[in-house]
Design an enzyme around this catalytic site. Structure first.
Site, mmCIF file in Angstrom:
data_model
loop_
_atom_site.group_PDB
_atom_site.id
_atom_site.type_symbol
_atom_site.label_atom_id
_atom_site.label_comp_id
_atom_site.label_asym_id
_atom_site.label_seq_id
_atom_site.Cartn_x
_atom_site.Cartn_y
_atom_site.Cartn_z
ATOM 1 N N VAL A 175 0.833 -1.210 0.000
ATOM 2 C CA VAL A 175 0.000 0.000 0.000
ATOM 3 C C VAL A 175 0.869 1.262 0.000
ATOM 4 C CG1 VAL A 175 -1.836 1.256 1.202
ATOM 5 C CG2 VAL A 175 -1.835 -1.245 1.215
ATOM 6 N N VAL A 223 -11.229 -0.719 5.951
ATOM 7 C CA VAL A 223 -12.415 -1.528 5.639
ATOM 8 C C VAL A 223 -12.721 -1.447 4.154
ATOM 9 C CG1 VAL A 223 -14.843 -1.928 6.162
ATOM 10 C CG2 VAL A 223 -13.373 -0.947 7.897
ATOM 11 N N GLU A 255 -3.143 -14.876 1.234
ATOM 12 C CA GLU A 255 -1.775 -14.865 1.727
ATOM 13 C C GLU A 255 -1.289 -16.298 1.940
ATOM 14 O OE1 GLU A 255 -0.889 -11.987 4.518
ATOM 15 O OE2 GLU A 255 -2.162 -10.550 3.484
ATOM 16 N N ASP A 265 -10.534 -11.616 9.912
ATOM 17 C CA ASP A 265 -10.371 -10.371 9.143
ATOM 18 C C ASP A 265 -11.729 -9.682 8.952
ATOM 19 O OD1 ASP A 265 -8.605 -8.811 6.935
ATOM 20 O OD2 ASP A 265 -10.587 -9.247 6.110
ATOM 21 N N LYS A 294 -13.266 -5.957 10.464
ATOM 22 C CA LYS A 294 -13.896 -4.921 9.632
ATOM 23 C C LYS A 294 -15.328 -4.647 10.082
ATOM 24 C CE LYS A 294 -11.101 -6.195 5.647
ATOM 25 N NZ LYS A 294 -11.042 -7.154 4.537
HETATM 26 N N1 NAP Z 1 -2.476 -4.879 0.787
HETATM 27 C C1 NAP Z 1 -3.768 -4.618 0.757
HETATM 28 O O1 NAP Z 1 -4.452 -4.904 -0.224
HETATM 29 C C2 NAP Z 1 -4.450 -3.965 1.944
HETATM 30 C C3 NAP Z 1 -5.827 -3.654 1.859
HETATM 31 C C4 NAP Z 1 -6.460 -2.992 2.932
HETATM 32 C C5 NAP Z 1 -5.723 -2.691 4.064
HETATM 33 N N2 NAP Z 1 -4.393 -3.034 4.127
HETATM 34 C C6 NAP Z 1 -3.676 -2.697 5.352
HETATM 35 O O2 NAP Z 1 -2.610 -1.816 5.033
HETATM 36 C C7 NAP Z 1 -1.506 -2.045 5.900
HETATM 37 C C8 NAP Z 1 -0.285 -2.332 5.048
HETATM 38 O O3 NAP Z 1 -0.512 -3.445 4.224
HETATM 39 P P1 NAP Z 1 0.549 -3.859 3.096
HETATM 40 O O4 NAP Z 1 -0.122 -4.924 2.291
HETATM 41 O O5 NAP Z 1 1.084 -2.680 2.402
HETATM 42 O O6 NAP Z 1 1.679 -4.539 4.005
HETATM 43 P P2 NAP Z 1 3.182 -4.900 3.585
HETATM 44 O O7 NAP Z 1 3.320 -5.007 2.112
HETATM 45 O O8 NAP Z 1 3.575 -6.056 4.428
HETATM 46 O O9 NAP Z 1 4.014 -3.614 4.059
HETATM 47 C C9 NAP Z 1 4.239 -3.311 5.411
HETATM 48 C C10 NAP Z 1 5.325 -2.228 5.481
HETATM 49 O O10 NAP Z 1 5.489 -1.846 6.834
HETATM 50 C C11 NAP Z 1 6.855 -2.001 7.216
HETATM 51 N N3 NAP Z 1 6.851 -2.483 8.592
HETATM 52 C C12 NAP Z 1 6.129 -3.498 9.119
HETATM 53 N N4 NAP Z 1 6.374 -3.632 10.438
HETATM 54 C C13 NAP Z 1 7.280 -2.672 10.742
HETATM 55 C C14 NAP Z 1 7.940 -2.287 11.937
HETATM 56 N N5 NAP Z 1 7.718 -2.924 13.098
HETATM 57 N N6 NAP Z 1 8.802 -1.239 11.890
HETATM 58 C C15 NAP Z 1 9.029 -0.586 10.729
HETATM 59 N N7 NAP Z 1 8.438 -0.908 9.570
HETATM 60 C C16 NAP Z 1 7.564 -1.935 9.569
HETATM 61 C C17 NAP Z 1 7.438 -3.004 6.264
HETATM 62 O O11 NAP Z 1 8.833 -2.795 6.129
HETATM 63 P P3 NAP Z 1 9.745 -3.691 5.140
HETATM 64 O O12 NAP Z 1 9.287 -3.341 3.768
HETATM 65 O O13 NAP Z 1 11.132 -3.243 5.389
HETATM 66 O O14 NAP Z 1 9.458 -5.100 5.499
HETATM 67 C C18 NAP Z 1 6.675 -2.696 4.971
HETATM 68 O O15 NAP Z 1 7.318 -1.653 4.277
HETATM 69 C C19 NAP Z 1 -1.950 -3.203 6.818
HETATM 70 O O16 NAP Z 1 -2.507 -2.676 7.996
HETATM 71 C C20 NAP Z 1 -3.029 -3.902 6.014
HETATM 72 O O17 NAP Z 1 -3.969 -4.593 6.832
HETATM 73 C C21 NAP Z 1 -3.753 -3.642 3.094
#
Ligand code: NAP
Length: 433
Positions: free
Chosen positions: A20, A137, A195, A206, A210
């Site tokens: 994201v 959500v 996943e 999940d 929501k």
């Molecule tokens: N992906 C979707 O379609 C989607 C849809 C709705 C909501 N969301 C929500 O959006 C959020 C992000 O999702 P995402 O899919 O983008 O996740 P992601 O691809 O796993 O990215 C998470 C990012 O956060 C960083 N990170 C995680 N834990 C950390 C920590 N303790 N300290 C510093 N950096 C940290 C990671 O760093 P690194 O890159 O270095 O590992 C990565 O850059 C989540 O809350 C998810 O539930 C996602």
């Protein structure tokens, strides 16, 4: 928060730069000028918190990346925090830190918001700032804004949702192909809809997170994740899907939140839905939320529930809601300034249904066909039926330009064996839908 007037730069500290976060950065790069024209704000990314600064991120300079949250919060020009890192610890501490110092927060984090929203909202209120979480959500669907702003006084009585795209994809595939739960899950994983560890999705947690957030907003009541009993789809078999289908039902994983006798109930469970119900038609990884109230009857919102760009679009919407619409507001600022040329309707394309009454004589069909051929229109199907001394001719063309169809119809009117006015109706195809 530093003062910002229209056109003033707004510095965003980004917590997380994964799916994201990177999509959000790409969106700012690609649409920065449009955002600035429409909103009056120039958005820029300041420091970016990640776990590993070794991984390069498109659109981010190496010196922006950090593993130390103090670098993000110590930025003297920081205006706003966007949290897209997920998880509860240490994320909750970071959000509290931002809010306590009056920095507004946009978060996509359903796990955290479904557990700690009341505390975070109270903290924001005390510090006279905001926390917004549309992206937590249903991805791109603006359901929180609709509930919180558009329908604030509509007295919502029920929120019924398909709020998990992974399980909806699995159930759709099982019902479409008859495949087993295990095979459908493997397909969802191969396509990136599930996943590697799908337990949060298929087990219902999940969706429960929501629904806790949606119910809290719809009913102005604190509903937390732990208040929502949930069941998943992992015990459903292809046999259940088939039997339900034979009985006239589709199986969906539903979130059901209701206001009954003044009390709120929220649950997540698989349910049989009649084929003709609006939610039964929501297929694949899509999400949908059906909102009910006496005032507005039913409103259904449907769309992608996840994905980098889709979720980033909800994050951006929250950022802009927080920044507001100074002076003349959004629409007035940029309603027509792209100045794109308007397309000539004659050059748009469609498939066409054409119904004609013609004399029932040999050679008429060939005559009509040659008119279409001369206009370079190819015909997909033809039905000819006798009606006394006349015949009804129905043709469905392949996609063609309007101007070609207009030429053909003028020529058909001149064919002596054509009686009356041709009936022409455009056909919605995948291409022009
Ligand atoms: N992906 C979707 O379609 C989607 C849809 C709705 C909501 N969301 C929500 O959006 C959020 C992000 O999702 P995402 O899919 O983008 O996740 P992601 O691809 O796993 O990215 C998470 C990012 O956060 C960083 N990170 C995680 N834990 C950390 C920590 N303790 N300290 C510093 N950096 C940290 C990671 O760093 P690194 O890159 O270095 O590992 C990565 O850059 C989540 O809350 C998810 O539930 C996602």
């Amino acid at each position: 928060m530093s003062e910002h007037s229209p056109g003033h730069r707004v510095r965003i500290g980004l917590l997380g730069c994964g799916t994201v976060g990177q999509a959000f950065i790409a969106m700012l790069h690609e649409h920065g000028p449009t955002i600035a024209r429409a909103s009056g704000h120039e958005l820029e990314i300041g420091r970016v918190l990640v776990r590993s600064i070794e991984t390069p991120r498109a659109g981010v300079r190496p010196e922006q990346l950090t593993t130390n949250p103090d670098d993000v919060f110590g930025d003297s020009e920081l205006d706003l925090i966007v949290e897209v890192m997920g998880g509860i610890d240490p994320t909750a501490d970071y959000l509290r830190r931002a809010l306590a110092s009056g920095i507004p927060v946009v978060s996509a984090n359903k796990q955290l918001l479904s557990r700690q929203a009341p505390e975070l909202l109270a903290l924001a209120q005390d510090a006279d700032t905001q926390v917004r979480f549309e992206a937590s959500v249903c991805g791109a669907i603006p359901v929180i804004k609709v509930l919180r702003e558009s329908l604030l006084a509509a007295e919502i009585s029920a929120v019924t949702g398909i709020v998990n795209g992974t399980t909806n994809y699995i159930l759709t595939e099982m019902s479409r192909t008859g495949m087993s739960y295990e095979d459908a899950l493997a397909t969802a994983q191969a396509l990136g809809y599930a996943e590697a560890d799908p337990s949060e999705d298929v087990g219902g947690a999940d969706a429960a997170a929501k629904m806790a957030i949606l119910a809290s907003i719809a009913f102005h009541t604190n509903v937390r994740f732990d208040d929502v009993p949930y069941e998943g789809i992992d015990r459903l078999s292809a046999e259940d899907i088939e039997l339900a289908g034979d009985l006239g039902y589709t199986i969906k994983l539903l979130g059901v939140a209701k206001l009954t006798d003044g009390g709120v109930s929220v649950r997540v469970h698989p349910a049989l839905i009649p084929h003709e119900h609006r939610l039964a038609a929501v297929s694949g990884p899509d999400n949908a939320v059906l909102l009910e109230s006496v005032a507005v009857r039913q409103i259904m919102l449907v769309g992608p529930g996840a994905g980098g760009t889709e979720t980033a679009s909800a994050v951006l919407a929250d950022v802009l809601s927080i920044l507001g619409t100074p002076n003349r507001g959004f629409l007035q600022n940029a309603l027509t300034d792209a100045g794109r040329p308007l397309r000539d309707p004659d050059l748009t394309s469609s498939a066409f249904y054409v119904r004609l009454r013609v004399s029932d004589r040999p050679g008429v069909l060939a005559q009509i066909a040659s008119v279409f051929a001369e206009a370079e229109i190819s015909i997909g199907s033809v039905i000819q039926q006798g009606e006394g001394d006349a015949a009804r001719l129905v043709l469905v063309t392949h996609e063609t330009q309007e101007r070609r169809m207009n030429t053909a119809i003028s020529a058909i009117r001149d064919v002596t064996d054509v009686r009356g006015e041709p009936v022409v109706v455009r056909v919605l195809t995948k291409e022009n839908a």
